[in-house]
Design a protein around this motif. Structure first.
Motif, PDB file in Angstrom:
ATOM      1  N   PHE A  70     -14.462 -11.351  -2.724  1.00  0.00           N
ATOM      2  CA  PHE A  70     -13.153 -11.079  -2.148  1.00  0.00           C
ATOM      3  C   PHE A  70     -13.275 -10.804  -0.653  1.00  0.00           C
ATOM      4  CE2 PHE A  70     -11.661  -9.454  -6.478  1.00  0.00           C
ATOM      5  CZ  PHE A  70     -10.919 -10.594  -6.731  1.00  0.00           C
ATOM      6  N   MET A  71     -12.314 -11.315   0.121  1.00  0.00           N
ATOM      7  CA  MET A  71     -12.215 -11.033   1.547  1.00  0.00           C
ATOM      8  C   MET A  71     -10.791 -10.592   1.863  1.00  0.00           C
ATOM      9  SD  MET A  71     -15.250 -11.451   2.738  1.00  0.00           S
ATOM     10  CE  MET A  71     -14.909 -11.372   4.495  1.00  0.00           C
ATOM     11  N   GLU A  72     -10.630  -9.987   3.024  1.00  0.00           N
ATOM     12  CA  GLU A  72      -9.317  -9.460   3.457  1.00  0.00           C
ATOM     13  C   GLU A  72      -8.718  -8.563   2.375  1.00  0.00           C
ATOM     14  OE1 GLU A  72      -6.715 -12.442   4.989  1.00  0.00           O
ATOM     15  OE2 GLU A  72      -7.963 -12.779   6.745  1.00  0.00           O
ATOM     16  N   VAL A  73      -9.525  -7.649   1.880  1.00  0.00           N
ATOM     17  CA  VAL A  73      -9.161  -6.772   0.766  1.00  0.00           C
ATOM     18  C   VAL A  73      -8.377  -5.566   1.281  1.00  0.00           C
ATOM     19  CG1 VAL A  73     -10.149  -5.225  -0.994  1.00  0.00           C
ATOM     20  CG2 VAL A  73     -11.116  -7.517  -0.629  1.00  0.00           C
ATOM     21  N   MET A  74      -7.497  -5.057   0.434  1.00  0.00           N
ATOM     22  CA  MET A  74      -6.783  -3.807   0.698  1.00  0.00           C
ATOM     23  C   MET A  74      -7.373  -2.704  -0.177  1.00  0.00           C
ATOM     24  SD  MET A  74      -2.726  -2.894   0.013  1.00  0.00           S
ATOM     25  CE  MET A  74      -2.108  -3.830   1.422  1.00  0.00           C
ATOM     26  N   VAL A  75      -7.563  -1.528   0.405  1.00  0.00           N
ATOM     27  CA  VAL A  75      -7.945  -0.357  -0.384  1.00  0.00           C
ATOM     28  C   VAL A  75      -6.895   0.730  -0.173  1.00  0.00           C
ATOM     29  CG1 VAL A  75     -10.421  -0.815  -0.450  1.00  0.00           C
ATOM     30  CG2 VAL A  75      -9.457   0.501   1.450  1.00  0.00           C
ATOM     31  N   ILE A  76      -6.620   1.467  -1.250  1.00  0.00           N
ATOM     32  CA  ILE A  76      -5.647   2.550  -1.219  1.00  0.00           C
ATOM     33  C   ILE A  76      -6.388   3.850  -1.470  1.00  0.00           C
ATOM     34  CG2 ILE A  76      -3.565   3.499  -2.280  1.00  0.00           C
ATOM     35  CD1 ILE A  76      -2.860   0.618  -3.127  1.00  0.00           C
ATOM     36  N   CYS A  77      -6.328   4.766  -0.541  1.00  0.00           N
ATOM     37  CA  CYS A  77      -7.085   6.015  -0.635  1.00  0.00           C
ATOM     38  C   CYS A  77      -6.293   7.038  -1.455  1.00  0.00           C
ATOM     39  CB  CYS A  77      -7.359   6.584   0.757  1.00  0.00           C
ATOM     40  SG  CYS A  77      -8.318   5.486   1.824  1.00  0.00           S
ATOM     41  N   SER A  78      -6.821   7.383  -2.615  1.00  0.00           N
ATOM     42  CA  SER A  78      -6.193   8.412  -3.435  1.00  0.00           C
ATOM     43  C   SER A  78      -6.670   9.786  -2.962  1.00  0.00           C
ATOM     44  CB  SER A  78      -6.561   8.213  -4.903  1.00  0.00           C
ATOM     45  OG  SER A  78      -7.899   8.634  -5.141  1.00  0.00           O
ATOM     46  N   ARG A  94       0.328   3.592   6.546  1.00  0.00           N
ATOM     47  CA  ARG A  94       0.616   4.965   6.114  1.00  0.00           C
ATOM     48  C   ARG A  94       1.473   4.951   4.849  1.00  0.00           C
ATOM     49  NH1 ARG A  94       2.879  10.138   9.543  1.00  0.00           N
ATOM     50  NH2 ARG A  94       3.936  11.184   7.808  1.00  0.00           N
ATOM     51  N   LEU A  95       1.019   5.683   3.832  1.00  0.00           N
ATOM     52  CA  LEU A  95       1.736   5.791   2.563  1.00  0.00           C
ATOM     53  C   LEU A  95       2.386   7.173   2.452  1.00  0.00           C
ATOM     54  CD1 LEU A  95       2.468   4.878  -0.331  1.00  0.00           C
ATOM     55  CD2 LEU A  95       0.208   5.706  -1.057  1.00  0.00           C
ATOM     56  N   ASP A  96       3.700   7.183   2.222  1.00  0.00           N
ATOM     57  CA  ASP A  96       4.434   8.434   2.044  1.00  0.00           C
ATOM     58  C   ASP A  96       5.229   8.387   0.749  1.00  0.00           C
ATOM     59  OD1 ASP A  96       4.070  10.072   4.594  1.00  0.00           O
ATOM     60  OD2 ASP A  96       4.709   8.147   5.425  1.00  0.00           O
ATOM     61  N   ASP A  97       5.443   9.558   0.173  1.00  0.00           N
ATOM     62  CA  ASP A  97       6.285   9.699  -1.018  1.00  0.00           C
ATOM     63  C   ASP A  97       7.641  10.208  -0.542  1.00  0.00           C
ATOM     64  OD1 ASP A  97       7.414  10.053  -3.448  1.00  0.00           O
ATOM     65  OD2 ASP A  97       5.958  11.499  -4.206  1.00  0.00           O
ATOM     66  N   ILE A 123      -6.138  -0.756   4.934  1.00  0.00           N
ATOM     67  CA  ILE A 123      -6.447   0.571   4.400  1.00  0.00           C
ATOM     68  C   ILE A 123      -5.144   1.356   4.317  1.00  0.00           C
ATOM     69  CG2 ILE A 123      -7.733   2.706   4.753  1.00  0.00           C
ATOM     70  CD1 ILE A 123      -9.668   0.866   6.491  1.00  0.00           C
ATOM     71  N   VAL A 124      -4.757   1.711   3.096  1.00  0.00           N
ATOM     72  CA  VAL A 124      -3.513   2.436   2.843  1.00  0.00           C
ATOM     73  C   VAL A 124      -3.868   3.892   2.568  1.00  0.00           C
ATOM     74  CG1 VAL A 124      -1.453   2.583   1.411  1.00  0.00           C
ATOM     75  CG2 VAL A 124      -2.489   0.351   1.876  1.00  0.00           C
ATOM     76  N   THR A 125      -3.220   4.800   3.277  1.00  0.00           N
ATOM     77  CA  THR A 125      -3.579   6.208   3.149  1.00  0.00           C
ATOM     78  C   THR A 125      -2.390   7.092   3.484  1.00  0.00           C
ATOM     79  OG1 THR A 125      -5.079   7.949   3.957  1.00  0.00           O
ATOM     80  CG2 THR A 125      -4.411   6.261   5.533  1.00  0.00           C
ATOM     81  N   LYS A 126      -2.393   8.282   2.906  1.00  0.00           N
ATOM     82  CA  LYS A 126      -1.487   9.311   3.396  1.00  0.00           C
ATOM     83  C   LYS A 126      -1.912   9.678   4.818  1.00  0.00           C
ATOM     84  CE  LYS A 126      -0.729  11.296  -1.194  1.00  0.00           C
ATOM     85  NZ  LYS A 126      -0.912  12.499  -2.047  1.00  0.00           N
ATOM     86  N   GLU A 127      -1.067  10.436   5.513  1.00  0.00           N
ATOM     87  CA  GLU A 127      -1.408  10.820   6.883  1.00  0.00           C
ATOM     88  C   GLU A 127      -2.794  11.461   6.918  1.00  0.00           C
ATOM     89  OE1 GLU A 127      -1.161  11.693  11.009  1.00  0.00           O
ATOM     90  OE2 GLU A 127      -0.276  10.207   9.699  1.00  0.00           O
ATOM     91  N   ASN A 128      -3.702  10.869   7.702  1.00  0.00           N
ATOM     92  CA  ASN A 128      -5.092  11.315   7.772  1.00  0.00           C
ATOM     93  C   ASN A 128      -5.587  11.075   9.192  1.00  0.00           C
ATOM     94  OD1 ASN A 128      -7.953  11.477   7.654  1.00  0.00           O
ATOM     95  ND2 ASN A 128      -7.940  10.987   5.466  1.00  0.00           N
ATOM     96  N   ARG A 129      -5.486  12.092  10.024  1.00  0.00           N
ATOM     97  CA  ARG A 129      -5.820  11.933  11.445  1.00  0.00           C
ATOM     98  C   ARG A 129      -7.293  11.616  11.650  1.00  0.00           C
ATOM     99  NH1 ARG A 129      -2.451  16.945  14.248  1.00  0.00           N
ATOM    100  NH2 ARG A 129      -0.356  16.257  13.598  1.00  0.00           N
ATOM    101  N   THR A 130      -8.141  12.231  10.839  1.00  0.00           N
ATOM    102  CA  THR A 130      -9.578  11.987  10.980  1.00  0.00           C
ATOM    103  C   THR A 130      -9.899  10.528  10.690  1.00  0.00           C
ATOM    104  OG1 THR A 130     -10.049  14.266  10.301  1.00  0.00           O
ATOM    105  CG2 THR A 130     -11.867  12.685  10.201  1.00  0.00           C
TER     106      THR A 130
END
Length: 306
Positions: A110-118, A161-164, A140-147
């Motif tokens: 797989f190339m150009e993959v998406m990962v979602i950070c739980s 950025r993923l928000d609920d 890369i999908v993530t909640k707000e993560n400044r680091t």
């Protein structure tokens, strides 16, 4: 770009199918789909419609909810629909499974993959950095993560950025006391906040729930844009909520409120027109179709704004 996170259930997929057909020539929506059913009939119907509408989608291959959590079963059952890899994005939810995901990327090339950070993944580890900085990962999908945002700066990755955003109530009747709420302003600020796109769970709860009984109240949720460009959500709720009988009457009560609002604010999405038609015909389409209308309207709204 907008990356709405939807489960692969019947009415979510119908919303995507109809959106792909009705959106017009421009598209700023890339849906993220998490399969949650062990049967794939709805997926087999939806994917060709997305393809014909030129709506690229991200497909989660290791779902964390629902009946099917095996990547091989998903790929086998949808082998024909997923044959053209340019039309979809292989996607994995990261938990404590980084080694497993790395092995799957290698096995399937797989190339150009998406990962979602739980919430279970430690984004500070060397193992995590090696995975997300590898050439195969693009999104890369993530909640707000400044680091994490700082670590990925200049790495040619698409950070989303993923928000609920949807504040679900325990009972539909509770929405009577909440006529409207601010929903999001990410469509305005995501680029200057360092993101390449934004994601949410549209107008449904992020918590996965199977089915449900006939409710005491019917609530219709419609998003709209205010003059200051913020997106708010209106809740149109039935009044006769003392029992489960006469669900059609409850729908009519909620729909009447929604139709008045739609007409007063000149809202002209395909989904809004569909709701008006059901109301004018005094036809109750079922709660699944009501949910579909709310989701499709939201997709249309965001796409039109972007």
């Amino acid at each position: 770009m907008y990356y709405p996170y939807l489960r692969g259930r019947q009415f979510e997929l119908i919303a995507l199918r109809e959106y792909a057909h009705q959106k017009g020539d421009n598209n700023k929506v890339i849906p993220i789909i998490e399969p949650v059913k062990s049967t794939f009939n709805s997926m087999k119907l939806a994917i060709p419609k997305l393809n014909s509408g030129n709506v690229r989608f991200a497909l989660i291959l290791n779902p964390q909810d629902g009946d099917c959590k095996n990547p091989e079963i998903i790929l086998q059952n949808l082998s024909r629909e997923l044959e053209d890899r340019s039309t979809w994005i292989p996607t994995f939810i990261l938990t404590n499974n980084l080694k497993e995901v790395s092995e799957l990327l290698t096995r399937y090339s797989f190339m150009e993959v998406m990962v979602i950070c739980s919430d279970l993944v430690d984004t500070s580890t060397k193992e995590f950095n090696n995975l997300v900085l590898s050439a195969s990962i693009k999104y890369i999908v993530t909640k707000e993560n400044r680091t994490l945002k700082r670590a990925l700066r200049g790495q040619n990755k698409n950070l989303i950025r993923l928000d609920d955003k949807f504040e679900a109530q325990s009972r539909n009747s509770d929405y009577l006391s909440i006529p409207e709420q601010k929903f999001t302003e990410e469509h305005t600020f995501f680029p200057e906040d360092g993101y390449n796109g934004f994601s949410d769970y549209t107008v449904i709860a992020s918590e996965f729930k199977e089915g449900g009984s006939t409710p005491y109240a019917v609530a219709i949720h419609l998003t709209y844009q205010k003059d200051n460009n913020e997106i708010w959500i209106r809740h149109f709720t039935s009044e006769s909520n003392f029992g489960r009988e006469n669900i059609q009457g409850k729908f009519e009560e909620a729909a009447r409120k929604a139709v008045i609002f739609i007409n007063e604010n000149n809202i002209n999405t395909h989904a809004a027109k569909e709701l008006i038609e059901y109301y004018n015909l005094q036809k109750y389409p079922g709660l699944g179709m009501v949910k579909k209308i709310s989701i499709k309207h939201h997709l249309e709204l965001i796409n039109n704004i972007l």
